[in-house]
Design a protein around this motif. Structure first.
Motif, PDB file in Angstrom:
ATOM      1  N   GLU A 138       0.819  -1.214   0.000  1.00 50.13           N
ATOM      2  CA  GLU A 138       0.000   0.000   0.000  1.00 50.13           C
ATOM      3  C   GLU A 138       0.853   1.266   0.000  1.00 50.13           C
ATOM      4  O   GLU A 138       0.365   2.357   0.298  1.00 50.13           O
ATOM      5  CB  GLU A 138      -0.937   0.002   1.205  1.00 50.13           C
ATOM      6  CG  GLU A 138      -1.919  -1.169   1.203  1.00 50.13           C
ATOM      7  CD  GLU A 138      -2.864  -1.142   2.384  1.00 50.13           C
ATOM      8  OE1 GLU A 138      -2.834  -0.143   3.147  1.00 50.13           O
ATOM      9  OE2 GLU A 138      -3.624  -2.107   2.562  1.00 50.13           O
ATOM     10  N   TYR A 141       2.897   4.601  -0.918  1.00 53.26           N
ATOM     11  CA  TYR A 141       2.550   5.745  -1.769  1.00 53.26           C
ATOM     12  C   TYR A 141       3.682   6.760  -1.704  1.00 53.26           C
ATOM     13  O   TYR A 141       4.124   7.156  -0.618  1.00 53.26           O
ATOM     14  CB  TYR A 141       1.249   6.383  -1.288  1.00 53.26           C
ATOM     15  CG  TYR A 141       0.926   7.688  -1.991  1.00 53.26           C
ATOM     16  CD1 TYR A 141       0.535   7.700  -3.322  1.00 53.26           C
ATOM     17  CD2 TYR A 141       1.031   8.906  -1.313  1.00 53.26           C
ATOM     18  CE1 TYR A 141       0.250   8.891  -3.973  1.00 53.26           C
ATOM     19  CE2 TYR A 141       0.744  10.099  -1.951  1.00 53.26           C
ATOM     20  CZ  TYR A 141       0.356  10.090  -3.276  1.00 53.26           C
ATOM     21  OH  TYR A 141       0.075  11.266  -3.918  1.00 53.26           O
ATOM     22  N   TYR A 167       3.006   4.105  -6.690  1.00 58.51           N
ATOM     23  CA  TYR A 167       2.130   3.313  -5.828  1.00 58.51           C
ATOM     24  C   TYR A 167       2.640   1.882  -5.688  1.00 58.51           C
ATOM     25  O   TYR A 167       3.213   1.305  -6.621  1.00 58.51           O
ATOM     26  CB  TYR A 167       0.717   3.251  -6.420  1.00 58.51           C
ATOM     27  CG  TYR A 167       0.065   4.589  -6.668  1.00 58.51           C
ATOM     28  CD1 TYR A 167      -0.754   5.179  -5.715  1.00 58.51           C
ATOM     29  CD2 TYR A 167       0.269   5.255  -7.876  1.00 58.51           C
ATOM     30  CE1 TYR A 167      -1.362   6.401  -5.950  1.00 58.51           C
ATOM     31  CE2 TYR A 167      -0.334   6.480  -8.120  1.00 58.51           C
ATOM     32  CZ  TYR A 167      -1.145   7.048  -7.154  1.00 58.51           C
ATOM     33  OH  TYR A 167      -1.746   8.260  -7.392  1.00 58.51           O
ATOM     34  N   SER A 169      -1.722   0.137  -5.614  1.00 60.26           N
ATOM     35  CA  SER A 169      -1.686  -0.138  -4.175  1.00 60.26           C
ATOM     36  C   SER A 169      -2.974  -0.766  -3.653  1.00 60.26           C
ATOM     37  O   SER A 169      -3.044  -1.147  -2.483  1.00 60.26           O
ATOM     38  CB  SER A 169      -1.397   1.158  -3.409  1.00 60.26           C
ATOM     39  OG  SER A 169      -2.318   2.172  -3.792  1.00 60.26           O
TER      40      SER A 169
END
Length: 302
Positions: free
Chosen positions: A238, A240, A247, A267
């Motif tokens: 996940e 970022y 992602y 993600s």
């Protein structure tokens, strides 16, 4: 003048032997007229909202309607009831029955309603217009011949695409409509369960999985993808990075992700899906990985 006889007087009518009979008949007729005048009633007959004033001598609702030429069929509602007596100034209401073929969430039943518009018909069938979506506006008239009406209740369904789980309150008729409402794009080969044309009942879980139609070469599979993920994102699916933005585990930009058939955000998908797309990307650029992973690409080779 003595000795002359007087001429006979003309007969007086009221002294005729028929006079009592004539007088009696007249009295009876007058009495009957007076009695009838007391029996006549002014009654309002309202049929589906249309009001008509009638003068009748009928004693019951049934007789008034017969005199007014109003027939009553199966399912019609009459108030007061047909056998009840009628008084002067009374109002009789007749609501005609209308056949409705109702389909609620795919299940069809048949009913008789006396409502003259769709909104009232739904209420009569214990359906609240705000609790779903009808196939016709509430103000539309229900014809005397009847109509077909569909109603979709507001249901809670879930869309699972990768690690994303989206809940939705919807009146959609198909799974395809749910995905369209939630902005989930579909491409050729994507696997959707249940099928796109199926009805999404309350509690339905819709899963969307991108296809894996392109095989990964053995030499690509042997590369150290775990090391690349650790370098790019500390193996966080996940992750970022706003600089790109980038992602997921392998720092996908959106053009990179979409170029290998990815859907939504990288993600939002599990590690296995992200790894598969990263391997496809490596194959697609024919091993020229430096543009994709300039800082961490070396980790692929141990």
């Amino acid at each position: 003048m003595r000795g002359k006889r007087r001429a006979p007087r003309p007969a007086i009518p009221w002294r005729s032997p028929w006079t009592p009979v004539v007088c009696l008949a007249g009295a009876v007729a007058f009495g009957a007229l007076v009695a009838v005048s007391f029996l006549v009633k002014e009654v309002a007959v309202v049929v589906d909202g249309d009001r008509t004033e009638v003068r009748v001598v009928a004693a019951t609702v049934r007789e008034v309607l017969a005199d007014a030429g109003v027939s009553v069929g199966r399912g019609d509602v009459v108030r007061p009831a047909m056998p009840e007596s009628v008084t002067d100034g009374a109002t009789i209401e007749v609501r005609r029955a209308r056949p409705i073929t109702l389909t609620v969430d795919g299940r069809t039943t048949r009913h008789l309603v006396t409502a003259t518009n769709v909104g009232d018909a739904l209420a009569e069938l214990d359906l609240t217009p705000t609790a779903g979506q009808a196939s016709a506006p509430p103000d539309d008239a229900v014809p005397l011949s009847g109509m077909e009406l569909s109603f979709y209740t507001r249901r809670k369904v879930y869309v699972v695409a990768g690690t994303s789980r989206i809940s939705s309150r919807t009146t959609a008729r198909t799974v395809r409509e749910v995905l369209k409402q939630k902005g989930v794009p579909l491409r050729r080969g994507y696997v959707v369960s249940p099928p796109l044309r199926s009805f999404p009942a309350d509690g339905t879980i819709i899963t969307v999985t991108p296809p894996r139609t392109m095989p990964v070469r053995p030499d690509v599979l042997r590369l150290d993808w775990a090391a690349l993920a650790e370098c790019e994102s500390h193996s966080d699916p996940e992750a970022y990075n706003p600089d790109g933005p980038y992602y997921g585990m392998y720092g996908f930009s959106m053009p990179m992700w979409e170029a290998v058939g990815g859907m939504g955000l990288p993600s939002s998908w599990p590690p296995e899906e992200q790894t598969y797309r990263a391997q496809l990307l490596y194959q697609q650029v024919d091993g020229r990985w430096r543009r994709q992973w300039p800082s961490c690409g070396d980790s692929l080779f141990g």
